[in-house]
Scaffold this motif. Structure first.
Motif, mmCIF file in Angstrom:
data_model
loop_
_atom_site.group_PDB
_atom_site.id
_atom_site.type_symbol
_atom_site.label_atom_id
_atom_site.label_comp_id
_atom_site.label_asym_id
_atom_site.label_seq_id
_atom_site.Cartn_x
_atom_site.Cartn_y
_atom_site.Cartn_z
ATOM 1 N N VAL A 92 12.060 16.451 4.824
ATOM 2 C CA VAL A 92 11.483 17.793 4.915
ATOM 3 C C VAL A 92 11.131 18.073 6.373
ATOM 4 N N LEU A 93 11.227 19.332 6.763
ATOM 5 C CA LEU A 93 10.829 19.755 8.095
ATOM 6 C C LEU A 93 9.442 20.388 8.008
ATOM 7 N N CYS A 94 8.650 20.225 9.061
ATOM 8 C CA CYS A 94 7.261 20.679 9.055
ATOM 9 C C CYS A 94 6.937 21.427 10.341
ATOM 10 N N ARG A 95 6.123 22.439 10.200
ATOM 11 C CA ARG A 95 5.611 23.176 11.360
ATOM 12 C C ARG A 95 4.383 22.410 11.850
ATOM 13 N N LEU A 96 4.565 21.562 12.835
ATOM 14 C CA LEU A 96 3.507 20.667 13.287
ATOM 15 C C LEU A 96 2.250 21.432 13.681
ATOM 16 N N ASP A 97 2.411 22.537 14.389
ATOM 17 C CA ASP A 97 1.239 23.257 14.892
ATOM 18 C C ASP A 97 0.443 23.981 13.806
ATOM 19 N N ARG A 98 0.918 23.963 12.560
ATOM 20 C CA ARG A 98 0.179 24.563 11.454
ATOM 21 C C ARG A 98 -0.440 23.513 10.540
ATOM 22 N N MET A 99 -0.207 22.257 10.846
ATOM 23 C CA MET A 99 -0.718 21.188 9.992
ATOM 24 C C MET A 99 -2.101 20.746 10.458
ATOM 25 N N ASP A 100 -2.925 20.340 9.497
ATOM 26 C CA ASP A 100 -4.215 19.766 9.861
ATOM 27 C C ASP A 100 -4.129 18.247 9.717
ATOM 28 N N GLU A 101 -5.168 17.584 10.112
ATOM 29 C CA GLU A 101 -5.183 16.112 10.111
ATOM 30 C C GLU A 101 -4.935 15.533 8.718
ATOM 31 N N ARG A 102 -5.522 16.137 7.700
ATOM 32 C CA ARG A 102 -5.357 15.652 6.325
ATOM 33 C C ARG A 102 -3.893 15.745 5.898
ATOM 34 N N ASP A 103 -3.274 16.918 6.112
ATOM 35 C CA ASP A 103 -1.862 17.098 5.752
ATOM 36 C C ASP A 103 -0.983 16.082 6.474
ATOM 37 N N LEU A 104 -1.233 15.927 7.747
ATOM 38 C CA LEU A 104 -0.428 15.037 8.572
ATOM 39 C C LEU A 104 -0.593 13.578 8.154
ATOM 40 N N THR A 105 -1.809 13.185 7.853
ATOM 41 C CA THR A 105 -2.084 11.812 7.434
ATOM 42 C C THR A 105 -1.415 11.505 6.089
ATOM 43 N N GLU A 106 -1.509 12.436 5.143
ATOM 44 C CA GLU A 106 -0.874 12.248 3.839
ATOM 45 C C GLU A 106 0.644 12.169 3.963
ATOM 46 N N LEU A 107 1.217 13.079 4.760
ATOM 47 C CA LEU A 107 2.661 13.091 4.938
ATOM 48 C C LEU A 107 3.139 11.807 5.620
ATOM 49 N N ALA A 108 2.426 11.348 6.633
ATOM 50 C CA ALA A 108 2.809 10.131 7.349
ATOM 51 C C ALA A 108 2.755 8.918 6.419
ATOM 52 N N ALA A 109 1.715 8.813 5.608
ATOM 53 C CA ALA A 109 1.596 7.674 4.687
ATOM 54 C C ALA A 109 2.726 7.687 3.659
ATOM 55 N N GLU A 110 3.061 8.874 3.162
ATOM 56 C CA GLU A 110 4.148 8.975 2.192
ATOM 57 C C GLU A 110 5.495 8.637 2.836
ATOM 58 N N ALA A 111 5.731 9.165 4.027
ATOM 59 C CA ALA A 111 6.989 8.887 4.731
ATOM 60 C C ALA A 111 7.099 7.396 5.042
ATOM 61 N N TRP A 112 5.998 6.799 5.481
ATOM 62 C CA TRP A 112 5.963 5.364 5.769
ATOM 63 C C TRP A 112 6.337 4.570 4.519
ATOM 64 N N ALA A 113 5.735 4.932 3.376
ATOM 65 C CA ALA A 113 5.996 4.214 2.128
ATOM 66 C C ALA A 113 7.451 4.371 1.678
ATOM 67 N N CYS A 114 8.063 5.499 2.006
ATOM 68 C CA CYS A 114 9.471 5.713 1.644
ATOM 69 C C CYS A 114 10.409 4.789 2.406
ATOM 70 N N ARG A 115 10.024 4.377 3.583
ATOM 71 C CA ARG A 115 10.924 3.625 4.458
ATOM 72 C C ARG A 115 10.518 2.177 4.698
ATOM 73 N N ALA A 116 9.303 1.811 4.343
ATOM 74 C CA ALA A 116 8.833 0.441 4.581
ATOM 75 C C ALA A 116 9.574 -0.545 3.674
ATOM 76 N N PRO A 117 9.849 -1.739 4.180
ATOM 77 C CA PRO A 117 10.463 -2.777 3.344
ATOM 78 C C PRO A 117 9.546 -3.151 2.172
ATOM 79 N N ARG A 118 10.141 -3.610 1.084
ATOM 80 C CA ARG A 118 9.381 -3.950 -0.123
ATOM 81 C C ARG A 118 8.260 -4.959 0.135
ATOM 82 N N ARG A 119 8.545 -5.953 0.942
ATOM 83 C CA ARG A 119 7.505 -6.971 1.212
ATOM 84 C C ARG A 119 6.303 -6.363 1.920
ATOM 85 N N LEU A 120 6.559 -5.453 2.839
ATOM 86 C CA LEU A 120 5.464 -4.797 3.544
ATOM 87 C C LEU A 120 4.698 -3.883 2.595
ATOM 88 N N LEU A 121 5.408 -3.186 1.731
ATOM 89 C CA LEU A 121 4.750 -2.339 0.731
ATOM 90 C C LEU A 121 3.877 -3.167 -0.203
#
Length: 132
Positions: A92-121
């Motif tokens: 997904v594409l995001c308008r960075l300058d319209r995001m707040d810290e909460r939105d950004l933190t949630e999106l980053a954690a979800e994106a991280w979980a999508c790409r992290a190796p199983r052992r790290l997860l």
């Protein structure tokens, strides 16, 4: 209003992450797998989006699947969008300058979980957020 420095701080607070550069654009990786990156709009993107094209910085992020992408765009079209370049991809594409810290933190954690190796997860089923 979020900035690239906010993005870096939030992403680098996640386990096993690093910041890099690709084509001159910032990107964040978990164990060498990109999960979020700077994504300036190209001529084709701008033509496709027309007047709806954001003027500010654009962030791309992995999401779990196409359904999650569609849900984000439907729920918050002022923040999230896509272009045909990403059809068929869980990004997904995001308008960075319209995001707040909460939105950004949630999106980053979800994106991280999508790409992290199983052992790290398995080690971090609930990754720590920035400032935790």
């Amino acid at each position: 209003m979020a900035t690239w420095d906010d993005m870096a701080r939030i992403c680098l607070a996640l386990p096993a992450t690093s910041e890099g550069n690709s084509r001159g654009w910032r990107q964040w990786k978990v164990r060498d797998r990109s999960f979020m990156w700077e994504r300036p709009l190209g001529k084709k993107d701008l033509a496709e989006l027309g007047a709806a094209a954001p003027a500010g910085p654009v962030l791309a992020a992995y999401v779990p699947d196409e359904g999650a992408k569609a849900a984000l765009i439907a729920e918050e079209p002022e923040l999230y969008f896509t272009t045909s370049h990403f059809d068929g991809y869980p990004t997904v594409l995001c308008r960075l300058d319209r995001m707040d810290e909460r939105d950004l933190t949630e999106l980053a954690a979800e994106a991280w979980a999508c790409r992290a190796p199983r052992r790290l997860l398995a080690e971090y089923p609930d990754p720590p957020a920035a400032g935790s």
